[in-house]
Design a protein around this motif. Structure first.
Motif, PDB file in Angstrom:
ATOM      1  N   TYR A   1      41.938  -6.550  26.520  1.00 38.35           N
ATOM      2  CA  TYR A   1      41.044  -6.148  25.444  1.00 38.35           C
ATOM      3  C   TYR A   1      40.937  -4.624  25.425  1.00 38.35           C
ATOM      4  N   HIS A   2      40.939  -4.073  24.207  1.00 42.09           N
ATOM      5  CA  HIS A   2      40.879  -2.618  24.074  1.00 42.09           C
ATOM      6  C   HIS A   2      39.836  -2.244  23.016  1.00 42.09           C
ATOM      7  N   THR A   3      39.089  -1.209  23.279  1.00 45.32           N
ATOM      8  CA  THR A   3      38.137  -0.658  22.315  1.00 45.32           C
ATOM      9  C   THR A   3      38.575   0.757  21.951  1.00 45.32           C
ATOM     10  N   GLU A   4      38.706   1.003  20.639  1.00 46.95           N
ATOM     11  CA  GLU A   4      39.203   2.293  20.160  1.00 46.95           C
ATOM     12  C   GLU A   4      38.174   2.927  19.212  1.00 46.95           C
ATOM     13  N   PRO A   5      37.743   4.165  19.443  1.00 48.46           N
ATOM     14  CA  PRO A   5      36.881   4.850  18.467  1.00 48.46           C
ATOM     15  C   PRO A   5      37.632   5.007  17.135  1.00 48.46           C
ATOM     16  N   GLU A   6      37.047   4.522  16.059  1.00 44.53           N
ATOM     17  CA  GLU A   6      37.724   4.534  14.764  1.00 44.53           C
ATOM     18  C   GLU A   6      36.807   5.093  13.677  1.00 44.53           C
ATOM     19  N   THR A   7      37.442   5.498  12.606  1.00 46.09           N
ATOM     20  CA  THR A   7      36.731   5.924  11.398  1.00 46.09           C
ATOM     21  C   THR A   7      37.056   4.944  10.275  1.00 46.09           C
ATOM     22  N   ARG A   8      36.027   4.488   9.585  1.00 44.81           N
ATOM     23  CA  ARG A   8      36.202   3.666   8.386  1.00 44.81           C
ATOM     24  C   ARG A   8      36.270   4.619   7.189  1.00 44.81           C
ATOM     25  N   ILE A   9      37.397   4.608   6.495  1.00 47.87           N
ATOM     26  CA  ILE A   9      37.600   5.487   5.338  1.00 47.87           C
ATOM     27  C   ILE A   9      37.573   4.642   4.066  1.00 47.87           C
ATOM     28  N   GLU A  10      36.784   5.070   3.083  1.00 45.43           N
ATOM     29  CA  GLU A  10      36.721   4.392   1.791  1.00 45.43           C
ATOM     30  C   GLU A  10      37.142   5.378   0.703  1.00 45.43           C
ATOM     31  N   VAL A  11      38.053   4.943  -0.173  1.00 41.32           N
ATOM     32  CA  VAL A  11      38.492   5.785  -1.291  1.00 41.32           C
ATOM     33  C   VAL A  11      38.595   4.941  -2.551  1.00 41.32           C
ATOM     34  N   LEU A  12      38.316   5.563  -3.697  1.00 39.53           N
ATOM     35  CA  LEU A  12      38.556   4.928  -4.984  1.00 39.53           C
ATOM     36  C   LEU A  12      40.037   5.039  -5.336  1.00 39.53           C
ATOM     37  N   VAL A  13      40.567   4.037  -6.032  1.00 39.43           N
ATOM     38  CA  VAL A  13      41.962   4.086  -6.480  1.00 39.43           C
ATOM     39  C   VAL A  13      42.103   3.237  -7.735  1.00 39.43           C
ATOM     40  N   HIS A  14      42.883   3.709  -8.680  1.00 41.99           N
ATOM     41  CA  HIS A  14      43.188   2.918  -9.871  1.00 41.99           C
ATOM     42  C   HIS A  14      44.059   1.748  -9.463  1.00 41.99           C
TER      43      HIS A  14
END
Length: 363
Positions: free
Chosen positions: A191-204
């Motif tokens: 098992y591994h835990t990784e610090p992550e960023t959730r990125i949200e972007v608008l797109v057509h």
């Protein structure tokens, strides 16, 4: 300069994915990889305009209205479309059009109409629906900027006059790499835990595939986790028609000004001219279906073309309706093409077709 450089510049301003489903904007005749010798701008492609292009040494004709809406089964000179296609091919002339994509683009046909009347606070009258998506992806912290840039460079994160728009929130990603995996971090079977960023972007929606491919290519994970979420938000920066404000003006004087601005010989209207106009809605071409939206948004006047007799009835006490003609409402589209090309290359040979004229005559 190649033909494609010019058409790409137009499509950067008014992307083809903005066009209506029934339309046929884009390259109609010719090879976009050829060098340009000159450009001729028009509203409609006619035989005399192709003849003028030949005479003036221009090998690219750019029009607002498409020459071809449907496929040609024969090219034997029976119709004007067949004759134009044959003449253009014979003389190595390319034909390109930007129709409803230019109508729907911010700064396009309807915004040019508003400019001619000195309108301000201009907004889209009928925004496009069901075109926006939200792409959400989880990325290791150190690679977040690289992945986000790749998505935005591919067309995500655009909102009005802003680009590279995104939202981030930090968290933890957890997983266990199974046999056959090549994990970016962690060991097989653990098992591994990784610090992550959730990125949200608008797109057509039309760009989703391109943006997802760019994201996957830039992402360090073998199997990046991402979501594509359909949004009910309307795209208020793309759509048909505009509405805006003018300095309060006598209605009769305003319609006289409309005639002058759009070079209208005979304006058809209904409604009470004994009133003051301050809020104006309009749609170039055939826009009668947006009359209800104009009224609901408080317009004193609605301007469009191709209105039928019965379209005028029943609204006399609610709004002034003005039909200025299809051609009259859109012939300034040539100026938009000209500005785009001049911005691309100020020294390039580009001209308005001298033989351009309204096909509808007034006696």
């Amino acid at each position: 300069m190649k033909i494609k450089e010019i058409t790409d510049a137009i499509e950067n301003f008014a992307p083809l994915y903005m066009q209506e489903s029934w339309d046929n904007s884009g390259m109609q005749v010719g090879d976009a990889s050829r060098d340009i010798t000159g450009v001729l701008l028009c509203t409609d492609v006619r035989e005399d305009i192709i003849a003028e292009a030949i005479e003036r040494g221009a090998n690219l004709v750019i029009s607002h209205h498409p020459l071809l809406f449907r496929g040609l089964k024969k090219i034997v000179g029976r119709t004007y479309q067949e004759r134009i296609v044959a003449l253009a091919i014979k003389n190595d002339i390319a034909i390109y059009c930007a129709h409803t994509n230019m109508d729907c683009a911010c700064g396009g046909v309807n915004f040019k109409m508003a400019e001619k009347l000195g309108m301000n606070n201009v907004k889209v009258l009928s925004p496009q629906q069901n075109t926006l998506r939200k792409l959400v992806v989880m990325v290791p912290l150190e690679q977040a900027a690289e992945v986000e840039k790749a998505m935005c460079d591919a067309g995500a994160g655009r909102l009005g006059n802003y680009d590279h728009c995104s939202y981030r929130i930090n968290g933890e990603g957890r997983y266990r790499a199974l046999e056959g995996a090549e994990p970016f971090a962690g060991k097989l079977g653990e098992y591994h835990t990784e610090p992550e960023t959730r990125i949200e972007v608008l797109v057509h929606k039309a760009l989703c595939g391109k943006v997802v491919n760019a994201m996957i290519k830039a992402h360090p994970y073998e199997e990046p986790a991402f979501d594509i979420i359909s949004l009910e938000n309307e795209d208020k920066y793309a759509g048909l028609g505009v509405i805006g404000d003018i300095e309060p003006e006598d209605a009769h004087h305003f319609l006289e000004r409309v005639k002058t601005a759009f070079e209208v010989k005979a304006l058809r209207y209904s409604g009470n001219l004994n009133k003051t106009v301050s809020r104006v809605a309009m749609c170039g071409g055939s826009g009668v279906e947006f009359m209800g939206q104009a009224m609901s948004m408080g317009a004193d006047v609605y301007i469009t073309g191709d209105m039928k007799y019965h379209d005028f009835q029943g609204y006399e006490n609610r709004i002034i309706l003005a039909d200025i003609g299809h051609y009259e409402s859109e012939h300034y589209t040539k100026e938009i093409f000209y500005d785009i090309i001049q911005k691309k290359n100020p020294t390039f040979a580009v001209d308005f077709a001298r033989s351009e004229k309204n096909q509808i005559n007034y006696l």
